[in-house]
Enzyme design. Structure first.
Site, PDB file in Angstrom:
ATOM      1  N   HIS A   1      68.739  19.424  64.958  1.00 18.64           N
ATOM      2  CA  HIS A   1      70.073  20.165  65.404  1.00 18.64           C
ATOM      3  C   HIS A   1      70.992  18.727  66.147  1.00 18.64           C
ATOM      4  O   HIS A   1      70.055  18.071  66.799  1.00 18.64           O
ATOM      5  CB  HIS A   1      69.896  21.450  66.233  1.00 18.64           C
ATOM      6  CG  HIS A   1      69.252  22.696  65.744  1.00 18.64           C
ATOM      7  ND1 HIS A   1      68.678  23.391  66.186  1.00 18.64           N
ATOM      8  CD2 HIS A   1      69.885  23.072  65.277  1.00 18.64           C
ATOM      9  CE1 HIS A   1      68.758  24.930  65.846  1.00 18.64           C
ATOM     10  NE2 HIS A   1      69.145  24.451  64.541  1.00 18.64           N
TER      11      HIS A   1
ATOM     12  N   HIS B   1      63.085  19.435  69.222  1.00 19.73           N
ATOM     13  CA  HIS B   1      64.399  20.046  68.887  1.00 19.73           C
ATOM     14  C   HIS B   1      64.854  20.250  70.781  1.00 19.73           C
ATOM     15  O   HIS B   1      63.791  19.878  71.458  1.00 19.73           O
ATOM     16  CB  HIS B   1      64.407  21.409  68.894  1.00 19.73           C
ATOM     17  CG  HIS B   1      64.830  22.405  67.776  1.00 19.73           C
ATOM     18  ND1 HIS B   1      65.344  22.589  67.368  1.00 19.73           N
ATOM     19  CD2 HIS B   1      63.799  22.138  66.429  1.00 19.73           C
ATOM     20  CE1 HIS B   1      64.856  22.929  65.962  1.00 19.73           C
ATOM     21  NE2 HIS B   1      64.240  22.462  65.627  1.00 19.73           N
TER      22      HIS B   1
ATOM     23  N   GLU C   1      59.430  22.147  71.697  1.00 12.67           N
ATOM     24  CA  GLU C   1      61.096  21.734  72.411  1.00 12.67           C
ATOM     25  C   GLU C   1      61.008  20.819  73.849  1.00 12.67           C
ATOM     26  O   GLU C   1      59.840  21.003  74.464  1.00 12.67           O
ATOM     27  CB  GLU C   1      61.509  23.548  72.816  1.00 12.67           C
ATOM     28  CG  GLU C   1      61.677  24.424  71.865  1.00 12.67           C
ATOM     29  CD  GLU C   1      63.329  24.168  71.382  1.00 12.67           C
ATOM     30  OE1 GLU C   1      63.966  23.172  71.860  1.00 12.67           O
ATOM     31  OE2 GLU C   1      63.328  25.427  70.793  1.00 12.67           O
TER      32      GLU C   1
HETATM   33 ZN   LIG Z   1      67.061  23.416  68.240  1.00  9.32          ZN
END
Ligand SMILES: [Zn+2]
Length: 286
Positions: free
Chosen positions: A31, A129, A202
């Site tokens: 992302h 992420h 994350e």
């Molecule tokens: Zn992500």
């Protein structure tokens, strides 16, 4: 030994044969808007190529394959989530196209190839992420029917929680949501064998709860990078725990290598009761 660590130790011993070289595969920035993932990845790389004794031992025993940027065209364009062609690449792991999702296709081919190589044991896949609403660093893992496998999957995040004051085990969760189908973690969790572990790592876009404080501490490039270093060094704890690495050279981790201070009581918003339980267990580290 407390019950939690006893369980962790037993779980970690159930591993593939030692004759295989262990392999850790790390990817980041699928992302493109999640730039903290790049700082974490940089921290992992900087640590692993350094002259730090932990890094030297890890290089002797473990192969690390790192793809720091899975979505370079999206990053170049300044996209938040999609690639040049408008795809959320983290929903196309099942059948990536060589022309529409070329980076994903190539990385998947490489992972499948390594998974079939009898000389190596692909044990970890971690996709990095950044999270827009949660505090701290934390992980997502997969759900399995086999309780013993569930316990084994919890070993690495528990160890990371001991090493990184900004990482929260209590925020870590294991799920099989439909909305997460097609992610690297979900797809590879089904592809790799049952001694492999697939996680999404994350990290908060903004803050972590500092130890002993009720006020969140804003993350900086430096503290993101430190989390990356702590991720890397946790592999030594993991592989010592399961006896893959038997090197007993004394290793001193300087306090500046971790974030936060030594009084790590945690807080319900960031690090919670589960983290305190993990912290109480840290004296039993191998
Ligand atoms: Zn992500």
């Amino acid at each position: 030994m407390c019950r939690t660590l006893q369980c962790v130790t037993l779980a970690a011993r159930h591993l593939s044969p030692e004759r295989e070289k262990k392999l850790v595969f790390l990817t980041a920035r699928v992302h493109p808007g999640e730039s903290p993932a790049s700082f974490i990845c940089q921290g992992v790389i900087d640590f692993l190529v350094s002259s730090h004794p932990v890094a030297q031992i890890l290089r002797d025993h473990v192969i690390f394959k790192i793809v720091p940027m899975l979505n370079p065209d999206g990053v170049y364009l300044g996209n938040y989530r999609c690639s040049l062609m408008g795809f959320d690449l983290n929903r196309h792991w099942q059948d990536p196209s060589p022309w529409a999702q070329p980076t994903l296709h190539a990385v998947k081919q490489l992972i499948v190839q390594m998974n079939q190589d009898p000389r190596v044991s692909l044990e970890f896949y971690i996709d990095v992420h950044a999270h827009s609403t949660m505090l701290n660093g934390f992980m997502y893992g997969n759900v399995f029917e086999d309780e013993e496998r569930v316990q084994r999957q919890a070993v690495f995040p528990r160890l990371l929680c001991q090493n990184a004051p900004d990482f929260s085990f209590s925020n870590t969760s294991f799920n099989r949501d439909m909305v997460k189908a097609g992610t690297g973690r979900r797809f590879l969790g089904g592809l790799l064998d049952d001694t492999s572990y697939c996680y999404t790592l994350e990290v908060s876009f903004y803050s972590y709860m500092a130890a002993g404080s009720t006020a969140p501490v804003p993350y900086t490039e430096e503290t993101y990078t430190k989390l990356g270093r702590n991720v890397a060094r946790t592999f030594l704890d993991y592989y010592k725990l399961n006896n893959h690495i038997k090197d007993n050279r004394p290793i001193h981790i300087h306090s500046s290598e971790v974030t936060g201070d030594s009084d790590r009581k945690g807080n319900g918003v960031g690090r919670g009761a589960g983290d305190r339980e993990t912290e109480r267990s840290r004296d039993v580290r191998p």
